[in-house]
Every structure is written in structure tokens, then in C-alpha cells.
Motif scaffolding. Structure first.
Motif, PDB file in Angstrom:
ATOM      1  N   ASP A 118     -13.474  -6.909   2.668  1.00 60.54           N
ATOM      2  CA  ASP A 118     -13.611  -8.059   3.551  1.00 60.54           C
ATOM      3  C   ASP A 118     -14.246  -9.219   2.796  1.00 60.54           C
ATOM      4  O   ASP A 118     -14.676 -10.190   3.378  1.00 60.54           O
ATOM      5  CB  ASP A 118     -14.419  -7.701   4.798  1.00 60.54           C
ATOM      6  CG  ASP A 118     -15.821  -7.239   4.485  1.00 60.54           C
ATOM      7  OD1 ASP A 118     -16.191  -7.161   3.292  1.00 60.54           O
ATOM      8  OD2 ASP A 118     -16.563  -6.939   5.432  1.00 60.54           O
ATOM      9  N   GLY A 119     -14.317  -9.091   1.480  1.00 63.30           N
ATOM     10  CA  GLY A 119     -14.922 -10.128   0.649  1.00 63.30           C
ATOM     11  C   GLY A 119     -16.378  -9.848   0.336  1.00 63.30           C
ATOM     12  O   GLY A 119     -16.906 -10.351  -0.641  1.00 63.30           O
ATOM     13  N   GLY A 120     -17.031  -9.034   1.147  1.00 66.64           N
ATOM     14  CA  GLY A 120     -18.435  -8.711   0.922  1.00 66.64           C
ATOM     15  C   GLY A 120     -18.636  -7.338   0.320  1.00 66.64           C
ATOM     16  O   GLY A 120     -19.569  -7.109  -0.433  1.00 66.64           O
ATOM     17  N   ALA A 121     -17.768  -6.402   0.646  1.00 68.95           N
ATOM     18  CA  ALA A 121     -17.860  -5.029   0.146  1.00 68.95           C
ATOM     19  C   ALA A 121     -16.464  -4.425   0.138  1.00 68.95           C
ATOM     20  O   ALA A 121     -15.539  -4.939   0.779  1.00 68.95           O
ATOM     21  CB  ALA A 121     -18.788  -4.200   1.025  1.00 68.95           C
ATOM     22  N   SER A 122     -16.325  -3.324  -0.603  1.00 69.38           N
ATOM     23  CA  SER A 122     -15.059  -2.610  -0.680  1.00 69.38           C
ATOM     24  C   SER A 122     -15.286  -1.152  -0.317  1.00 69.38           C
ATOM     25  O   SER A 122     -16.341  -0.595  -0.612  1.00 69.38           O
ATOM     26  CB  SER A 122     -14.475  -2.671  -2.089  1.00 69.38           C
ATOM     27  OG  SER A 122     -14.131  -3.987  -2.417  1.00 69.38           O
ATOM     28  N   VAL A 123     -14.285  -0.557   0.299  1.00 77.63           N
ATOM     29  CA  VAL A 123     -14.326   0.866   0.632  1.00 77.63           C
ATOM     30  C   VAL A 123     -13.039   1.488   0.120  1.00 77.63           C
ATOM     31  O   VAL A 123     -11.945   0.968   0.362  1.00 77.63           O
ATOM     32  CB  VAL A 123     -14.465   1.087   2.155  1.00 77.63           C
ATOM     33  CG1 VAL A 123     -14.354   2.565   2.502  1.00 77.63           C
ATOM     34  CG2 VAL A 123     -15.770   0.516   2.668  1.00 77.63           C
ATOM     35  N   GLU A 158      -0.588  -5.070  -1.520  1.00 77.66           N
ATOM     36  CA  GLU A 158      -1.873  -5.624  -1.947  1.00 77.66           C
ATOM     37  C   GLU A 158      -2.044  -7.046  -1.430  1.00 77.66           C
ATOM     38  O   GLU A 158      -1.080  -7.777  -1.242  1.00 77.66           O
ATOM     39  CB  GLU A 158      -1.972  -5.574  -3.471  1.00 77.66           C
ATOM     40  CG  GLU A 158      -2.011  -4.153  -4.001  1.00 77.66           C
ATOM     41  CD  GLU A 158      -2.032  -4.072  -5.513  1.00 77.66           C
ATOM     42  OE1 GLU A 158      -1.774  -5.097  -6.183  1.00 77.66           O
ATOM     43  OE2 GLU A 158      -2.312  -2.985  -6.024  1.00 77.66           O
ATOM     44  N   ASN A 159      -3.300  -7.423  -1.204  1.00 76.05           N
ATOM     45  CA  ASN A 159      -3.683  -8.749  -0.688  1.00 76.05           C
ATOM     46  C   ASN A 159      -3.149  -9.018   0.716  1.00 76.05           C
ATOM     47  O   ASN A 159      -2.977 -10.169   1.091  1.00 76.05           O
ATOM     48  CB  ASN A 159      -3.243  -9.869  -1.632  1.00 76.05           C
ATOM     49  CG  ASN A 159      -4.075  -9.907  -2.883  1.00 76.05           C
ATOM     50  OD1 ASN A 159      -5.271  -9.607  -2.845  1.00 76.05           O
ATOM     51  ND2 ASN A 159      -3.466 -10.245  -3.991  1.00 76.05           N
ATOM     52  N   VAL A 212      -6.171  -5.353   1.474  1.00 70.06           N
ATOM     53  CA  VAL A 212      -5.987  -4.369   0.415  1.00 70.06           C
ATOM     54  C   VAL A 212      -6.277  -5.073  -0.907  1.00 70.06           C
ATOM     55  O   VAL A 212      -5.666  -6.091  -1.229  1.00 70.06           O
ATOM     56  CB  VAL A 212      -4.548  -3.803   0.424  1.00 70.06           C
ATOM     57  CG1 VAL A 212      -4.355  -2.803  -0.704  1.00 70.06           C
ATOM     58  CG2 VAL A 212      -4.247  -3.167   1.771  1.00 70.06           C
ATOM     59  N   GLU A 213      -7.243  -4.548  -1.666  1.00 72.54           N
ATOM     60  CA  GLU A 213      -7.640  -5.186  -2.922  1.00 72.54           C
ATOM     61  C   GLU A 213      -6.509  -5.135  -3.947  1.00 72.54           C
ATOM     62  O   GLU A 213      -5.826  -4.110  -4.091  1.00 72.54           O
ATOM     63  CB  GLU A 213      -8.866  -4.489  -3.524  1.00 72.54           C
ATOM     64  CG  GLU A 213     -10.154  -5.011  -3.001  1.00 72.54           C
ATOM     65  CD  GLU A 213     -11.333  -4.491  -3.788  1.00 72.54           C
ATOM     66  OE1 GLU A 213     -12.185  -5.316  -4.120  1.00 72.54           O
ATOM     67  OE2 GLU A 213     -11.407  -3.288  -4.049  1.00 72.54           O
ATOM     68  N   GLU A 214      -6.354  -6.240  -4.645  1.00 71.42           N
ATOM     69  CA  GLU A 214      -5.320  -6.323  -5.666  1.00 71.42           C
ATOM     70  C   GLU A 214      -5.655  -5.385  -6.821  1.00 71.42           C
ATOM     71  O   GLU A 214      -6.795  -5.318  -7.275  1.00 71.42           O
ATOM     72  CB  GLU A 214      -5.195  -7.759  -6.190  1.00 71.42           C
ATOM     73  CG  GLU A 214      -4.001  -7.941  -7.089  1.00 71.42           C
ATOM     74  CD  GLU A 214      -3.687  -9.403  -7.340  1.00 71.42           C
ATOM     75  OE1 GLU A 214      -2.806  -9.646  -8.171  1.00 71.42           O
ATOM     76  OE2 GLU A 214      -4.300 -10.269  -6.728  1.00 71.42           O
ATOM     77  N   GLY A 215      -4.665  -4.648  -7.279  1.00 73.00           N
ATOM     78  CA  GLY A 215      -4.837  -3.732  -8.402  1.00 73.00           C
ATOM     79  C   GLY A 215      -5.433  -2.384  -8.021  1.00 73.00           C
ATOM     80  O   GLY A 215      -5.655  -1.546  -8.885  1.00 73.00           O
TER      81      GLY A 215
END
Length: 148
Positions: free
Chosen positions: A80-85, A99-100, A61-64
Motif C-alpha cells: 500500500d506504499g507503506g509496507a509490503s506483505v 504487477e502494479n 501487486v509489487e513490481e518484480g
């Protein structure tokens, strides 16, 4: 008399073969909707699945990115470090969801947003689903919590 026994044996074997094929076909048909493939955010960005396909997504889960809406509505981004959805979920999140942290969601992709019907979170400080670990390792962002 022997030909009658032989004929009966062939009939029984043919019936058994037809029954086996029919049972296999029925099992496959029944499981068609129950199989949910796992995809990492990078795989979704590269090749988005059709809106009718139910699948699982996993990552961190991306921070913020965690936003709580009206009632039980929640939106966040998974990476996953390469892309976000972007993920949208209506329901009660697991207690350990934050988060994180690693998560796995089940749902469908609609207009670039993953509409989750179920969200799972890690159950202790070192657990992460194998699919998520594999996806993070492919992207080179996985860090082993045990240091090994």
C-alpha cells in the motif's frame, strides 16, 4: 375476564421478545465465520492478526515480485506504499491479475506470509476496490485515474 386477556397479551409479548433475541443470537453466531475484515499491508505490519483469523488484504501487486512456482503455485508481494506483505496462492489467477495493479485476497497470515484462498483483481482499467483505494489514500500513494 380482562385480567386473563391482559395476562395472555403479556405472555405473547414475552414470547415474541425471547424469540427475537434467540433469532438475533443465531444470526450473529452463523455470520461469525462469514465476516472477513479488510486490512491493508501497513495495518498488518503494525498489528499482525492471529494465524486463525481469516481476513482480506488489498493493495497493489509489487513490481518484480510475481513468481510462478510448480503447477498453480504463485507468490508475490502486495503493498500500500507503506509496507509490503508476501502472498502465497495456489490456484488460477484472474485474467486481469498483473504487477502494479490492484488486488484483494482472502486468507490467513501464517509466519508473516499471507496464505490466500481467493484472489480478486480489478475488472477494468479504472476499477479498484473501495477498501484498496481508501488504504492507498491513507498512505498518500493513490492517483485518481480520471485525474480528478
Amino acid at each position: 375476564m380482562k385480567s386473563l386477556k391482559k395476562k395472555r397479551r403479556v405472555q405473547v409479548m414475552a414470547l415474541a421478545a425471547v424469540s427475537l433475541v434467540a433469532a438475533t443470537a443465531l444470526i450473529g453466531f452463523a455470520m461469525k465465520d462469514g465476516i472477513n475484515y479488510f486490512r491493508a499491508p501497513s495495518q498488518i505490519a503494525a498489528n499482525p492478526p492471529p494465524p486463525t483469523e481469516t481476513f482480506r488484504i488489498g493493495g497493489l501487486v509489487e513490481e518484480g515480485s510475481l513468481t510462478r512456482g510448480q503447477g498453480k503455485a504463485v507468490t508475490f508481494s502486495v503493498t500500500d506504499g507503506g509496507a509490503s506483505v508476501k502472498v502465497s496462492y495456489t490456484g488460477i489467477l484472474p485474467d486481469l491479475f498483473e504487477e502494479n495493479q490492484g488486488m484483494v485476497g482472502t486468507g490467513k497470515l501464517q509466519d508473516g506470509v499471507f496464505i490466500a484462498s481467493e484472489i480478486l483483481a480489478k475488472h477494468d482499467e479504472t476499477y479498484m476496490p473501495r477498501e484498496v483505494v481508501d488504504a492507498l489514500k491513507e498512505q498518500g500513494v493513490y492517483q485518481d485515474p480520471n485525474g480528478s
